[in-house]
Design a protein around this motif. Sequence first.
Motif, short mmCIF file in Angstrom:
data_model
loop_
_atom_site.label_atom_id
_atom_site.label_comp_id
_atom_site.label_asym_id
_atom_site.label_seq_id
_atom_site.Cartn_x
_atom_site.Cartn_y
_atom_site.Cartn_z
N ALA A 281 0.83 -1.21 0.00
CA ALA A 281 0.00 0.00 0.00
C ALA A 281 0.86 1.25 0.00
CB ALA A 281 -0.91 -0.01 1.22
N GLY A 282 0.57 2.13 -0.94
CA GLY A 282 1.30 3.40 -1.02
C GLY A 282 2.64 3.31 -1.73
N GLU A 283 3.00 2.13 -2.26
CA GLU A 283 4.29 1.97 -2.93
C GLU A 283 4.10 1.68 -4.42
OE1 GLU A 283 6.75 -0.91 -1.06
OE2 GLU A 283 6.76 0.12 0.89
N VAL A 284 5.12 2.03 -5.19
CA VAL A 284 5.10 1.80 -6.63
C VAL A 284 5.36 0.32 -6.91
CG1 VAL A 284 6.39 2.24 -8.76
CG2 VAL A 284 5.73 4.14 -7.29
N ALA A 330 -10.60 2.32 -1.09
CA ALA A 330 -11.50 1.45 -0.34
C ALA A 330 -10.75 0.29 0.29
CB ALA A 330 -12.60 0.93 -1.26
N ALA A 331 -9.69 -0.17 -0.42
CA ALA A 331 -8.95 -1.33 0.07
C ALA A 331 -7.87 -0.94 1.06
CB ALA A 331 -8.33 -2.07 -1.10
N ALA A 332 -7.21 0.21 0.85
CA ALA A 332 -6.03 0.52 1.66
C ALA A 332 -6.04 1.90 2.28
CB ALA A 332 -4.79 0.36 0.79
N SER A 333 -7.08 2.69 2.00
CA SER A 333 -7.16 4.06 2.53
C SER A 333 -6.00 4.92 2.08
CB SER A 333 -7.23 4.02 4.07
OG SER A 333 -8.36 3.29 4.49
N LEU A 334 -5.39 4.60 0.95
CA LEU A 334 -4.28 5.37 0.41
C LEU A 334 -4.48 5.55 -1.08
CD1 LEU A 334 -1.20 3.70 2.16
CD2 LEU A 334 -2.03 6.02 2.56
N PRO A 335 -4.07 6.69 -1.65
CA PRO A 335 -4.14 6.85 -3.11
C PRO A 335 -3.20 5.88 -3.79
CG PRO A 335 -2.90 8.64 -2.12
CD PRO A 335 -3.51 7.87 -0.98
N ASN A 336 -3.49 5.53 -5.00
CA ASN A 336 -2.66 4.58 -5.75
C ASN A 336 -1.52 5.33 -6.45
OD1 ASN A 336 -1.52 2.62 -7.33
ND2 ASN A 336 -3.45 1.90 -8.22
N PRO A 337 -0.26 5.19 -5.99
CA PRO A 337 0.86 5.93 -6.60
C PRO A 337 1.22 5.43 -7.99
CG PRO A 337 1.71 4.35 -5.02
CD PRO A 337 0.21 4.29 -4.91
#
Length: 398
Positions: A281-284, A330-337
């Motif tokens: 989550a949050g990583e490329v 919805a899955a991780a509460s983080l934007p998709n980088p």
Amino acid sequence: MNSLRCSLAKKLLIPGLYVASLLINFSTATMAQETSVKPGINRSFENAKPQEFIEKFEIESREVFHQREEILKACRVSPGSVVADIGAGTGLFTRAFSPLVGEQGRVIAVDISKNFLEHIQSTSEKLRQQNVETVLGKDVSANLPEGSIDLAFICDTYHHFEFPQKMMASIFQALKPGGRLIVVDFRRIEGQSSEWTLSHVRAGQDVVTQEILSTGFRYVGERSGALRDNYLIEFQKPAGVPDLKSSIIPGIGGVAELTGAPEGPRSGAKVIFDVTASSAAGEVNAGLERAARLLNLYGAAGLKASDVNIAVIMHGDAALSILTNDKASAAASLPNPNLELIKKLNQADVEIMVCGQTLARKKIAHMQVGEGVIITTSAMTTLMNRQTNGYSLVAVPK
């Protein structure tokens, strides 16, 4: 070579002291050598008649002529590279290197004899080898610009260097970071070598190796077991610890600029990355980062994004890396980088694809796939089709 391996092993145990001593040796050796180590050895080349030397150099009884194809294989010359043939003589290897570097590369024939260089120039013109040029060298310098060559080739010439430390220092400076040096010369072994070799050749392989190391080179190893009367040893110009740069995809996939090292990027290559692992989550995603890194390798080599065709197929858990921000949130509460990286890769004409069968099995609606991603029938058919069309497969580790 046992003594050489022993000394190298000792140096590697204390790398800091080795680097310090190397710098001291490099400066003192090049500055201290003021007298010739073999006065008069090059006198016969002052008014050389090329045809006479062709009859000596380009004959089957001379090992480097007879085994020239094996020597060329050991050099591993890449298309587009710049090769300096130091002590080119009659141009035997200059002519051989020309088709190997291709139209985008160059071969520089360096010699202290104007007559040899004029012969090489006229021969190259007759053969239409437009990538060949000549440079008049000095007894203390190859006369090449700093950082201008990928490979320095010295065949049966090192023993003719009257000022070896100064000459090698000039070659070291002329090589690009990571550039290579190939030295072919006569084996000089007491009790085994011919009387001519013992009287004509100043130093044996171990001494030559140590002299070259003293000017800053890194020893790579000995090549071409086909040679008996000669040895072929390879060195490389160290590049230190270069900064990572990202010239085509800024901020992602940084690379070191080893512009003279072998196996660099080639224009016209085609590659497909097979990506199966998701990103945290949050990583490329590692597969998308790998595509960015390849583009930056091309940029570091002075090439453009258009010089390579890159495709990426995402399947398995990797499909989760290319979903819209709404789904990722919805899955991780983080934007998709990955979405911003996909946009940058698309701008560089990289094709990002996802397996349609993976989406179905994971019950992911097509509308949840991020912009810029192509949905294909399946990863299997995508990989098969692209490889049939000449794409090289690179599997990204999980």
